[in-house]
Design an enzyme around this catalytic site. Structure first.
Site, PDB file in Angstrom:
ATOM      1  N   GLU A  50      31.409  -9.247  48.281  1.00 47.26           N
ATOM      2  CA  GLU A  50      31.144 -10.581  47.413  1.00 47.26           C
ATOM      3  C   GLU A  50      30.625 -11.894  47.141  1.00 47.26           C
ATOM      4  OE1 GLU A  50      33.919 -12.861  43.844  1.00 47.26           O
ATOM      5  OE2 GLU A  50      34.527 -12.088  46.064  1.00 47.26           O
ATOM      6  N   HIS A 104      38.637  -6.712  49.271  1.00 44.67           N
ATOM      7  CA  HIS A 104      37.573  -7.449  49.047  1.00 44.67           C
ATOM      8  C   HIS A 104      36.320  -7.931  49.870  1.00 44.67           C
ATOM      9  CE1 HIS A 104      40.939  -9.753  46.086  1.00 44.67           C
ATOM     10  NE2 HIS A 104      39.460  -9.515  45.546  1.00 44.67           N
ATOM     11  N   HIS A 122      41.144  -4.365  39.376  1.00 45.30           N
ATOM     12  CA  HIS A 122      41.173  -5.218  39.738  1.00 45.30           C
ATOM     13  C   HIS A 122      41.621  -6.541  39.058  1.00 45.30           C
ATOM     14  CE1 HIS A 122      38.497  -7.354  43.342  1.00 45.30           C
ATOM     15  NE2 HIS A 122      39.189  -8.466  41.864  1.00 45.30           N
ATOM     16  N   ASP A 178      38.613  -9.413  36.819  1.00 44.38           N
ATOM     17  CA  ASP A 178      38.574 -10.202  37.956  1.00 44.38           C
ATOM     18  C   ASP A 178      39.896 -11.344  37.789  1.00 44.38           C
ATOM     19  OD1 ASP A 178      38.211 -11.115  40.321  1.00 44.38           O
ATOM     20  OD2 ASP A 178      36.283 -11.788  40.205  1.00 44.38           O
ATOM     21  N   ASP A 179      39.487 -12.881  37.020  1.00 46.56           N
ATOM     22  CA  ASP A 179      40.140 -14.181  36.630  1.00 46.56           C
ATOM     23  C   ASP A 179      39.544 -14.412  35.522  1.00 46.56           C
ATOM     24  OD1 ASP A 179      41.033 -14.607  39.152  1.00 46.56           O
ATOM     25  OD2 ASP A 179      38.900 -14.696  39.950  1.00 46.56           O
TER      26      ASP A 179
END
Length: 324
Positions: free
Chosen positions: A196, A193, A13, A274-275
């Site tokens: 979240e 997704h 991810h 993630d980022d």
């Protein structure tokens, strides 16, 4: 930062554009003759944002440095090289064709550039990279179905799965069932997704209406014991990104994060970044900060490979690398 626990790792991810570190953003801007947007960086040279909406704005501004197929290839190469230095043997990258299409870059040219970046990283660092094509939820089910059709019409050995990001509050999972059915019937793995920003009801809807074996994030499942029981029973894997969740304010700190509650409930989890440059993390940091024993971390690395959408032969080879 060099990871404290030197074990083989894997990740399923991570977003392509969200992996661009500030130094690469500057390099790409210079190469493309662009001026970086004002106030993109803070005083320490990190990306500047303060809440979820400003994060999305910062993310979009970083993406303005991407102009050519080569740029996309260099981004995936850069991330795979960085992950390999953290001990990663495998990364599945979320890649959306929407941004290159808006630049007039064909799907074929974009994939060729990503393939080149993956192959370069493989030759130099021994890491394996693969691509999950993602649709953008708030752009609607018609766009998602068109993307799924294009994906299955032009199969590529490095494209192993289909997923969906974007605003969880828009549309319902069942609206995207036609796109998911199309790719699922062609043998691709599916993830989405959910859980979240929106609560456990979004995960219930995803596992009820879509052919998914994984949930992106899914941490809000910890609010519903029945859901955790169902995820454990069905072996649906959560792509957990604690650093991202804390940075975006879902939880006050890592101690408040439900990672351990999910594990204790028998929910299969993985650790992901993630980022990473936006959230001041790396895959190695996620392993180091998880508060788990080396044995548990090795189990998570193995589960990550098992939950990947890789072909059986490559999966078997990588499992040998992460098994003591």
């Amino acid at each position: 930062m060099t990871p404290k626990i030197q074990i083989p790792k894997a990740e399923i991810h991570c977003h392509l554009e969200g992996s661009i570190p500030p130094v690469l953003a500057r390099e790409l801007a210079e190469r493309n003759g662009l001026s970086l947007p004002a106030k993109l960086f803070d005083a320490k040279g990190h990306y500047a944002w303060k809440d979820f909406l400003s994060f999305l704005d910062s993310y979009d501004r970083v993406c303005t440095v991407l102009k050519t197929p080569r740029d996309f290839g260099d981004v995936i190469y850069s991330y795979l090289a960085s992950a390999a230095r953290d001990g990663a043997v495998y990364v599945e990258m979320f890649c959306s064709p929407e941004r290159p299409a808006a630049l007039g870059i064909s799907y074929t040219a974009w994939l060729a550039a990503l393939t080149d970046g993956i192959d370069r990283a493989g030759r130099e660092f021994g890491i394996v990279g693969r691509i999950i094509i993602i649709c953008i939820r708030h752009l609607g089910p018609d766009r998602a179905f068109a993307m799924a059709k294009a994906m299955v019409a032009e199969p590529h050995p490095y494209v192993v799965g289909f997923g969906m990001g974007g605003d969880e509050a828009r549309f319902s999972p069942i609206d995207f069932a036609p796109a998911y059915r199309l790719v699922h019937e062609k043998g691709y793995g599916c993830t989405v997704h959910a859980g979240e920003v929106v609560g456990p009801e979004s995960v219930w809807a995803a596992i009820r209406d879509l052919p998914v074996t994984r949930i992106g994030h899914g941490v809000r499942s910890a609010e519903d014991p029945a859901l955790m029981e169902e995820l454990a029973r069905r072996g649906i894997v959560l792509e957990v990104c604690p650093g991202s969740n804390v940075a975006l304010g879902l939880y006050a700190d890592r101690e408040a994060h439900p990672l351990h509650r999910l594990i204790d409930a028998g929910v299969p989890v993985t650790l992901n970044s993630d980022d990473p440059p936006f959230f001041h993390t790396t895959l190695g940091t996620e392993y180091d900060m998880a508060g788990l024993s080396e044995k548990e971390l090795r189990r998570i690395a193995r589960r990550t490979i098992e939950a990947s959408f890789l072909d059986a032969d490559t999966k078997r080879r990588l499992l040998e690398k992460v098994t003591p």
